[in-house]
Scaffold this active site. Structure first.
Site, PDB file in Angstrom:
ATOM      1  N   LEU A 164     -79.992  -6.108   4.923  1.00  0.00           N
ATOM      2  CA  LEU A 164     -79.634  -6.916   4.084  1.00  0.00           C
ATOM      3  C   LEU A 164     -80.343  -6.885   2.633  1.00  0.00           C
ATOM      4  O   LEU A 164     -80.282  -7.948   1.737  1.00  0.00           O
ATOM      5  CB  LEU A 164     -79.708  -8.712   4.583  1.00  0.00           C
ATOM      6  CG  LEU A 164     -79.142  -8.942   5.800  1.00  0.00           C
ATOM      7  CD1 LEU A 164     -79.393 -10.075   6.476  1.00  0.00           C
ATOM      8  CD2 LEU A 164     -77.629  -8.755   5.899  1.00  0.00           C
ATOM      9  N   ASP A 193     -84.137  -2.475   9.556  1.00  0.00           N
ATOM     10  CA  ASP A 193     -84.056  -1.440   8.455  1.00  0.00           C
ATOM     11  C   ASP A 193     -84.146   0.059   9.313  1.00  0.00           C
ATOM     12  O   ASP A 193     -84.646   0.290  10.237  1.00  0.00           O
ATOM     13  CB  ASP A 193     -85.262  -1.260   7.624  1.00  0.00           C
ATOM     14  CG  ASP A 193     -85.268  -0.535   6.393  1.00  0.00           C
ATOM     15  OD1 ASP A 193     -85.214   0.763   6.568  1.00  0.00           O
ATOM     16  OD2 ASP A 193     -85.193  -0.778   5.301  1.00  0.00           O
ATOM     17  N   ALA A 251     -77.475   2.895   2.772  1.00  0.00           N
ATOM     18  CA  ALA A 251     -78.125   4.024   1.882  1.00  0.00           C
ATOM     19  C   ALA A 251     -77.965   2.925   0.394  1.00  0.00           C
ATOM     20  O   ALA A 251     -77.222   2.342   0.375  1.00  0.00           O
ATOM     21  CB  ALA A 251     -77.381   5.100   1.672  1.00  0.00           C
ATOM     22  N   TYR A 287     -79.143  10.465  -6.464  1.00  0.00           N
ATOM     23  CA  TYR A 287     -78.367   9.955  -5.320  1.00  0.00           C
ATOM     24  C   TYR A 287     -77.383  10.848  -4.562  1.00  0.00           C
ATOM     25  O   TYR A 287     -77.566  11.006  -3.667  1.00  0.00           O
ATOM     26  CB  TYR A 287     -77.378   8.912  -6.122  1.00  0.00           C
ATOM     27  CG  TYR A 287     -76.077   8.367  -5.259  1.00  0.00           C
ATOM     28  CD1 TYR A 287     -76.422   7.714  -4.096  1.00  0.00           C
ATOM     29  CD2 TYR A 287     -74.898   8.890  -5.457  1.00  0.00           C
ATOM     30  CE1 TYR A 287     -75.293   7.319  -3.142  1.00  0.00           C
ATOM     31  CE2 TYR A 287     -73.934   8.406  -4.445  1.00  0.00           C
ATOM     32  CZ  TYR A 287     -73.978   7.809  -3.421  1.00  0.00           C
ATOM     33  OH  TYR A 287     -72.982   7.482  -2.447  1.00  0.00           O
ATOM     34  N   ARG A 319     -62.188   9.139 -12.629  1.00  0.00           N
ATOM     35  CA  ARG A 319     -62.492   8.981 -11.270  1.00  0.00           C
ATOM     36  C   ARG A 319     -61.278   8.641 -10.250  1.00  0.00           C
ATOM     37  O   ARG A 319     -60.149   8.307 -10.909  1.00  0.00           O
ATOM     38  CB  ARG A 319     -63.183   7.645 -11.053  1.00  0.00           C
ATOM     39  CG  ARG A 319     -64.713   7.844 -11.974  1.00  0.00           C
ATOM     40  CD  ARG A 319     -65.685   8.664 -11.144  1.00  0.00           C
ATOM     41  NE  ARG A 319     -66.852   8.812 -11.658  1.00  0.00           N
ATOM     42  CZ  ARG A 319     -67.230   9.663 -12.745  1.00  0.00           C
ATOM     43  NH1 ARG A 319     -66.300  10.407 -13.166  1.00  0.00           N
ATOM     44  NH2 ARG A 319     -68.573   9.464 -13.156  1.00  0.00           N
TER      45      ARG A 319
HETATM   46  N1  UFG Z   1     -68.248   2.439 -16.175  1.00  0.00           N
HETATM   47  C1  UFG Z   1     -68.267   1.780 -17.351  1.00  0.00           C
HETATM   48  N2  UFG Z   1     -68.825   0.561 -17.544  1.00  0.00           N
HETATM   49  C2  UFG Z   1     -69.387  -0.078 -16.677  1.00  0.00           C
HETATM   50  C3  UFG Z   1     -69.490   0.477 -15.255  1.00  0.00           C
HETATM   51  C4  UFG Z   1     -68.860   1.657 -15.133  1.00  0.00           C
HETATM   52  O1  UFG Z   1     -67.758   2.646 -18.386  1.00  0.00           O
HETATM   53  O2  UFG Z   1     -69.603  -1.252 -16.868  1.00  0.00           O
HETATM   54  C5  UFG Z   1     -67.786   3.855 -15.616  1.00  0.00           C
HETATM   55  C6  UFG Z   1     -68.735   4.673 -15.210  1.00  0.00           C
HETATM   56  O3  UFG Z   1     -69.549   5.441 -16.482  1.00  0.00           O
HETATM   57  C7  UFG Z   1     -68.092   5.775 -14.645  1.00  0.00           C
HETATM   58  C8  UFG Z   1     -66.957   4.856 -14.021  1.00  0.00           C
HETATM   59  O4  UFG Z   1     -66.968   3.864 -14.982  1.00  0.00           O
HETATM   60  O5  UFG Z   1     -67.524   6.768 -15.525  1.00  0.00           O
HETATM   61  C9  UFG Z   1     -67.140   4.557 -12.397  1.00  0.00           C
HETATM   62  O6  UFG Z   1     -68.229   4.096 -12.371  1.00  0.00           O
HETATM   63  P1  UFG Z   1     -69.036   3.435 -11.110  1.00  0.00           P
HETATM   64  O7  UFG Z   1     -70.213   2.750 -11.339  1.00  0.00           O
HETATM   65  O8  UFG Z   1     -67.783   2.105 -10.611  1.00  0.00           O
HETATM   66  O9  UFG Z   1     -68.897   4.310  -9.964  1.00  0.00           O
HETATM   67  P2  UFG Z   1     -69.560   5.948  -9.914  1.00  0.00           P
HETATM   68  O10 UFG Z   1     -68.565   6.898 -10.428  1.00  0.00           O
HETATM   69  O11 UFG Z   1     -70.717   6.023 -10.825  1.00  0.00           O
HETATM   70  O12 UFG Z   1     -70.192   6.095  -8.683  1.00  0.00           O
HETATM   71  C10 UFG Z   1     -69.498   5.583  -7.565  1.00  0.00           C
HETATM   72  C11 UFG Z   1     -70.130   5.251  -6.177  1.00  0.00           C
HETATM   73  C12 UFG Z   1     -70.888   6.365  -5.943  1.00  0.00           C
HETATM   74  C13 UFG Z   1     -70.104   7.615  -5.712  1.00  0.00           C
HETATM   75  C14 UFG Z   1     -69.533   8.031  -7.123  1.00  0.00           C
HETATM   76  C15 UFG Z   1     -68.615   9.209  -6.566  1.00  0.00           C
HETATM   77  O13 UFG Z   1     -70.993   4.288  -6.781  1.00  0.00           O
HETATM   78  O14 UFG Z   1     -71.529   5.999  -4.800  1.00  0.00           O
HETATM   79  O15 UFG Z   1     -68.488   6.669  -7.211  1.00  0.00           O
HETATM   80  O16 UFG Z   1     -67.581   9.272  -7.538  1.00  0.00           O
HETATM   81  F1  UFG Z   1     -70.821   8.565  -5.446  1.00  0.00           F
END
Ligand code: UFG
Length: 323
Positions: free
Chosen positions: A33, A51, A75, A141, A221
């Site tokens: 949690l 945990d 994780a 990560y 993405r």
């Molecule tokens: N982003 C913004 N503004 C924000 C938040 C995010 O521009 O306020 C952008 C990030 O820079 C990124 C995209 O939106 O380019 C997606 O960001 P997220 O944080 O939603 O997701 P991530 O791509 O960083 O990461 C996610 C998961 C990870 C995983 C990864 C694989 O959190 O666990 O996708 O692509 F590994």
């Protein structure tokens, strides 16, 4: 017989718990949690607060329940945090995996399904990305998840624990009835952050960099619906139960959307204008991550149902506009 879901109170874990229960599985959940929510755990699941780095709680769970397979979501997952505080990630993720596998060896449990990530590829040499493409994590990560895959490989050879590693691209959306959803504290993920603007919780969304080598300069993405991820876990379990060998699969839709395109899609879904501010790049971000999901389709028979980005965001909005 039951399955043990580690991290079943988190976003992806809790959706999997519902899906496995709907498929008739007995589900046991362990979650510390730290970032999960107790109320997100389906009431039919047996819940242990604990945990996975605690061998004693794992001993207790494996002694009190007949566990057939482990589904491992527990994780730390925030890319930017991992850059600032890598040791937290090596401890919780890598050491956690070591303790979990040790308990599985001790109790003779021989199947594990692991939640891996597109982050193992780092900045890919090509898109879509195939499973045997170069792995070169560009943040701690992704490195921890890659190390966890390697640990499973060697433990499989030594102790016969078969594994499926599912490399998710960007998990997104929520269960259709809106009962559970994506909620992190603090929130760091794009879709929930975008939706906080029409929800009145924030004034604007900051775009982390518009100088990437992509058509509109923002990161691209591959957004995959969380219930499609859950289906893949169910199929992976069937595959291992059917005697399938250890394997690694990408899970994505094979379509990429930029941050700016996501904001436009969210405006359409919510019917509201979403204010944006261009900010600096965030540490550890790759410019473009798009999956080839062909292998999972071929071997697991997986076929994502949510292929439309607005439909995916609509399920998220259904949750966020209610909570
Ligand atoms: N982003 C913004 N503004 C924000 C938040 C995010 O521009 O306020 C952008 C990030 O820079 C990124 C995209 O939106 O380019 C997606 O960001 P997220 O944080 O939603 O997701 P991530 O791509 O960083 O990461 C996610 C998961 C990870 C995983 C990864 C694989 O959190 O666990 O996708 O692509 F590994």
């Amino acid at each position: 017989m039951a399955i043990l879901i580690c991290g079943g109170a988190g976003y992806i874990g809790s959706h999997n718990v519902v899906n496995f229960i709907n498929k008739g599985e007995n589900v046991v959940v362990v979650d510390n949690l730290q970032s999960g929510h107790k109320e997100a755990v389906h009431p039919d699941a047996k819940f242990y607060e604990g945990d996975i780095r605690d061998a004693q709680i794992l001993d207790k769970i494996f002694t009190e329940n007949k566990i057939d397979a482990v589904i491992h979501f527990a994780a730390d997952i925030v890319v930017s945090e991992s850059v600032i505080n890598p040791l937290k990630y090596f401890n919780n993720n890598v050491y956690g995996m070591q303790i979990l596998l040790g308990a599985m060896v001790k109790h003779g449990i021989d199947k594990i399904i692991f939640s891996s990530t597109a982050a193992v590829y780092g900045e890919p040499e090509r898109v879509p990305i195939f499973e045997d493409d170069r792995t070169a994590p560009n943040n701690p990560y992704g490195e921890t998840k890659f190390m966890m895959e390697k640990i499973m490989k060697w433990v499989n050879l030594a102790h016969g624990i078969r594994y499926i590693s599912l490399r998710y691209f960007n998990a997104s959306g929520c269960i259709e009835d809106g009962s559970i959803g994506e909620r992190h504290n603090p929130e760091t993920h794009l879709i929930p952050l975008i939706l906080q603007v029409p929800n009145g919780k924030r004034d604007h969304i900051t775009i982390y960099g518009d100088d990437y080598p992509t058509p509109d300069g923002t990161c691209i993405r591959d957004y995959i619906h969380v219930m499609d991820l859950a289906d893949a876990h169910y199929l992976a379990l069937k595959y291992l139960r059917g005697g399938g060998e250890s394997n690694i699969f990408n899970l994505g839709n094979g379509k990429g959307f930029s941050v700016k395109e996501m904001i436009v899609a969210a405006e359409k879904v919510t019917g509201q204008k979403i204010k944006t501010v261009i900010g600096k790049r965030r540490g550890g971000d790759s410019a473009r991550l798009i999956a080839s999901g062909e292998k999972a389709r071929k071997i697991l028979g997986w076929s994502p149902k949510f292929t439309d980005i607005e439909e995916i965001i609509r399920t998220a909005w259904n949750y966020h506009s209610k909570h």
